[in-house]
Design an enzyme around this catalytic site. Sequence first.
Site, PDB file in Angstrom:
ATOM      1  CG  ASP A  29      -8.322   0.376  17.499  1.00  0.00           C
ATOM      2  OD1 ASP A  29      -8.066   1.159  18.316  1.00  0.00           O
ATOM      3  OD2 ASP A  29      -9.782   0.249  17.370  1.00  0.00           O
ATOM      4  CD  GLU A 240      -7.867  -0.585  25.493  1.00  0.00           C
ATOM      5  OE1 GLU A 240      -9.012  -0.875  25.399  1.00  0.00           O
ATOM      6  OE2 GLU A 240      -7.772   0.537  25.111  1.00  0.00           O
TER       7      GLU A 240
HETATM    8  O1  FUB Z   1     -11.437   1.092  18.842  1.00  0.00           O
HETATM    9  C1  FUB Z   1     -12.215   0.552  20.191  1.00  0.00           C
HETATM   10  C2  FUB Z   1     -11.451   0.289  21.159  1.00  0.00           C
HETATM   11  O2  FUB Z   1     -10.451   1.394  21.401  1.00  0.00           O
HETATM   12  C3  FUB Z   1     -10.292  -0.771  20.837  1.00  0.00           C
HETATM   13  O3  FUB Z   1     -10.675  -2.153  20.679  1.00  0.00           O
HETATM   14  C4  FUB Z   1      -9.075  -0.517  22.027  1.00  0.00           C
HETATM   15  O4  FUB Z   1      -7.942  -0.931  21.929  1.00  0.00           O
HETATM   16  C5  FUB Z   1      -9.265   1.030  21.942  1.00  0.00           C
HETATM   17  O5  FUB Z   1      -8.392   1.515  21.034  1.00  0.00           O
END
Ligand code: FUB
Length: 340
Positions: A29, A240
């Site tokens: 991320d 997301e």
């Molecule tokens: O790293 C945890 C979660 O996985 C992140 O918040 C999302 O975007 C995904 O990459």
Amino acid sequence: MTIAGSGPALCQNAPSKIKPLVTDLFTADPSAHVFNGKIYIYPSHDIEANVPQDDEGGHFNMRDYHVYSLDEIGGKVTDHGVALDLKDIPWAGRQLWAPDAAFKNGTYYLYFPVKDKQDVFRIGVATSKSPAGPFKAEPEPIPGSYSIDPAVFTDTDGTSYMYFGGIWGGQLQRWHTGKYDKSLSTDLGKGHEKEPALTAKVAKMSKDMLTFDGPVKDVQINDEHGKPLLAGDADRRFFEGAWMHKYNGKYYFSYSTGDTHLLCYAEGDAPYGPFTYKGVIMKPVEGWTTHHSIVEFKGKWYIFYHDAEISGKTHLRNVKVRELKRGADGAIQTIDPAKL
Ligand code: FUB
């Protein structure tokens, strides 16, 4: 973000030829920013916490953040050590997920999602006088914040906005009615496919960058006919990992489609949108999750992202960077991560 019961643990694509930036820890991320002429990367710090895999991403049980910097793309990557630890966030319960950072008024801000002691994701903020930290967390989460994946964009007029949200394990669907509803565990489910998709949220930041200044709004992403993307449109709808950048006066909102493993983008004329879907930035990487940031450095644009090349495990990822190229009209060229 979700995992179990939603298909194969890893996408079956060819391995990437781009080398991981960090190899002694697992990192994911990556939110990249240019501060003081250097690139600073604010990633998640993946660990093997031996939490069984579940449909809400419980095995992504991260506990701290490290900040990294580099003077040049391709140059040495410096690990500045632990910048914020879960134990130093008074209101936090578990799972420090994807952070972002910003700079204003001589202060650096680290924004982070973490579940509170009731297991509800909220977004917190911590401050430092150095881009590398260490950061000191505010005593409470940002009022009115929820879900995951904050991305803070500062416009050319100095106004900052936070984009955030993630469905399934990111809990965005649980806020669908305005109140937290724990029964909505993945998305809104069967029968909702023809309804407008759940989408990211955006809020203007206060001048001190510690609270929202105004209402939380939907980031509307329309199709080529001006109609909102639908919940059943899994190849294009928001899941997301929001990011915003500005190029030639246009606003580029980019994000992950989650269970279809794409990084996509949409273009608009204002930070609040509306945005029109434009295409795929990156095809699926090795691993389940996709998450990125886009930054300009010394006249070129770069995309920071992650895959699971080193571990082969969904929850133990490694960050990478490669150049982002555009057409003359600003359209972003699709990257196949398996090719150079
Ligand atoms: O790293 C945890 C979660 O996985 C992140 O918040 C999302 O975007 C995904 O990459």
